[in-house]
Design a protein around this motif. Structure first.
Motif, PDB file in Angstrom:
ATOM      1  N   THR A  96      -6.999 -11.331   5.381  1.00  0.00           N
ATOM      2  CA  THR A  96      -6.007 -10.183   5.257  1.00  0.00           C
ATOM      3  C   THR A  96      -4.643 -11.003   5.361  1.00  0.00           C
ATOM      4  O   THR A  96      -4.502 -11.869   6.229  1.00  0.00           O
ATOM      5  N   LEU A  97      -4.029 -10.914   4.269  1.00  0.00           N
ATOM      6  CA  LEU A  97      -2.521 -11.458   4.146  1.00  0.00           C
ATOM      7  C   LEU A  97      -1.341 -10.438   4.351  1.00  0.00           C
ATOM      8  O   LEU A  97      -1.495  -9.441   3.516  1.00  0.00           O
ATOM      9  N   LYS A  98      -0.480 -10.562   5.212  1.00  0.00           N
ATOM     10  CA  LYS A  98       0.614  -9.720   5.639  1.00  0.00           C
ATOM     11  C   LYS A  98       1.692  -9.767   4.376  1.00  0.00           C
ATOM     12  O   LYS A  98       2.050 -11.199   4.304  1.00  0.00           O
ATOM     13  N   LEU A  99       2.088  -8.806   3.910  1.00  0.00           N
ATOM     14  CA  LEU A  99       3.144  -8.927   2.786  1.00  0.00           C
ATOM     15  C   LEU A  99       4.666  -8.513   3.402  1.00  0.00           C
ATOM     16  O   LEU A  99       5.548  -8.839   2.896  1.00  0.00           O
ATOM     17  N   GLY A 100       4.514  -7.638   4.458  1.00  0.00           N
ATOM     18  CA  GLY A 100       5.970  -7.274   4.640  1.00  0.00           C
ATOM     19  C   GLY A 100       5.820  -5.890   4.986  1.00  0.00           C
ATOM     20  O   GLY A 100       4.823  -5.232   5.261  1.00  0.00           O
ATOM     21  N   SER A 106       8.759   2.045   4.959  1.00  0.00           N
ATOM     22  CA  SER A 106       8.674   0.797   5.899  1.00  0.00           C
ATOM     23  C   SER A 106       7.460   0.749   6.499  1.00  0.00           C
ATOM     24  O   SER A 106       7.485   0.098   7.501  1.00  0.00           O
ATOM     25  N   ALA A 107       6.263   1.117   6.172  1.00  0.00           N
ATOM     26  CA  ALA A 107       4.780   0.880   6.499  1.00  0.00           C
ATOM     27  C   ALA A 107       4.651  -0.623   6.453  1.00  0.00           C
ATOM     28  O   ALA A 107       4.623  -1.279   5.260  1.00  0.00           O
ATOM     29  N   PRO A 108       3.941  -1.203   7.358  1.00  0.00           N
ATOM     30  CA  PRO A 108       3.417  -2.559   7.020  1.00  0.00           C
ATOM     31  C   PRO A 108       2.115  -2.673   6.202  1.00  0.00           C
ATOM     32  O   PRO A 108       1.491  -1.834   6.197  1.00  0.00           O
ATOM     33  N   VAL A 109       2.430  -3.519   4.997  1.00  0.00           N
ATOM     34  CA  VAL A 109       1.494  -3.636   4.104  1.00  0.00           C
ATOM     35  C   VAL A 109       0.760  -4.967   3.999  1.00  0.00           C
ATOM     36  O   VAL A 109       1.548  -6.058   4.440  1.00  0.00           O
ATOM     37  N   SER A 110      -0.240  -5.030   3.610  1.00  0.00           N
ATOM     38  CA  SER A 110      -1.235  -6.219   3.518  1.00  0.00           C
ATOM     39  C   SER A 110      -2.210  -6.185   2.345  1.00  0.00           C
ATOM     40  O   SER A 110      -2.353  -5.197   1.721  1.00  0.00           O
ATOM     41  N   ILE A 111      -2.509  -7.656   2.158  1.00  0.00           N
ATOM     42  CA  ILE A 111      -3.584  -7.748   1.000  1.00  0.00           C
ATOM     43  C   ILE A 111      -4.759  -8.031   1.718  1.00  0.00           C
ATOM     44  O   ILE A 111      -4.684  -8.933   2.627  1.00  0.00           O
ATOM     45  N   ILE A 112      -5.891  -7.419   1.404  1.00  0.00           N
ATOM     46  CA  ILE A 112      -7.267  -7.762   1.892  1.00  0.00           C
ATOM     47  C   ILE A 112      -8.251  -8.171   0.650  1.00  0.00           C
ATOM     48  O   ILE A 112      -8.044  -7.327  -0.275  1.00  0.00           O
ATOM     49  N   GLU A 113      -8.574  -9.515   1.039  1.00  0.00           N
ATOM     50  CA  GLU A 113      -9.419  -9.733  -0.193  1.00  0.00           C
ATOM     51  C   GLU A 113     -10.854 -10.497   0.124  1.00  0.00           C
ATOM     52  O   GLU A 113     -10.789 -10.826   1.299  1.00  0.00           O
ATOM     53  N   LEU A 114     -11.623 -10.714  -0.846  1.00  0.00           N
ATOM     54  CA  LEU A 114     -12.721 -11.504  -0.375  1.00  0.00           C
ATOM     55  C   LEU A 114     -12.680 -12.630  -0.544  1.00  0.00           C
ATOM     56  O   LEU A 114     -11.935 -13.291  -1.351  1.00  0.00           O
ATOM     57  N   ILE A 115     -13.117 -13.629   0.466  1.00  0.00           N
ATOM     58  CA  ILE A 115     -13.029 -14.902   0.380  1.00  0.00           C
ATOM     59  C   ILE A 115     -13.773 -15.635  -0.896  1.00  0.00           C
ATOM     60  O   ILE A 115     -14.976 -15.080  -1.179  1.00  0.00           O
ATOM     61  N   GLY A 116     -13.138 -16.398  -1.533  1.00  0.00           N
ATOM     62  CA  GLY A 116     -13.521 -17.072  -2.707  1.00  0.00           C
ATOM     63  C   GLY A 116     -13.247 -16.056  -3.993  1.00  0.00           C
ATOM     64  O   GLY A 116     -13.929 -16.436  -5.259  1.00  0.00           O
TER      65      GLY A 116
END
Length: 132
Positions: A96-100, A106-116
């Motif tokens: 999970t990478l937080k984007l801001g 103004s909701a906190p947004v993230s990118i969730i990705e599979l490893i690899g």
């Protein structure tokens, strides 16, 4: 008091939350990277890890259990194709990478990705690869 209630409600009732998790899980498996709010990403992580564990088992019963939760045959097939790349791991299949914060509310947004997951090529990288 909330004794005995696991997970966050996310402002939904139980059937709506289950439908949300099914949709997000299917999207993450198909695209291997999605953008969502922080709370949804945290809840999604556990669900996706269980699905990948089913994919690692690879037997018929695991396939039927995954098909009962994931929406669409293509997503189930892709789950069982990508799961073997996690055979050497016992968890931690997502990142999970937080984007801001989102502009509208103004909701906190993230990118969730599979490893690899395959990297997206940028225009700059494409221009460098092209021979002159």
């Amino acid at each position: 008091m909330r004794h005995g209630f696991a997970g966050k409600r996310l402002g939904r009732n139980s059937s709506h939350k289950k439908a949300l998790m099914r949709n997000l899980t299917t999207s993450l498996i198909l695209h291997e990277r999605i953008q969502t709010t922080d709370g949804k990403a945290r809840e999604l992580k556990g669900v996706v890890e269980k699905m990948i564990t089913l994919g690692k088992r690879g037997d018929l019963h695991a396939r039927r259990q995954a098909a009962a939760f994931i929406i669409g045959k293509e997503a189930v097939q892709k789950l069982f194709e990508i799961a073997p790349r996690f055979n050497d791991k016992n968890g931690g299949y997502t990142r999970t990478l937080k984007l801001g914060r989102r502009l509208g509310d103004s909701a906190p947004v993230s990118i969730i990705e599979l490893i690899g997951a395959p990297k997206k090529e940028t225009k700059k990288a494409k221009e460098e690869v092209k021979p002159a």
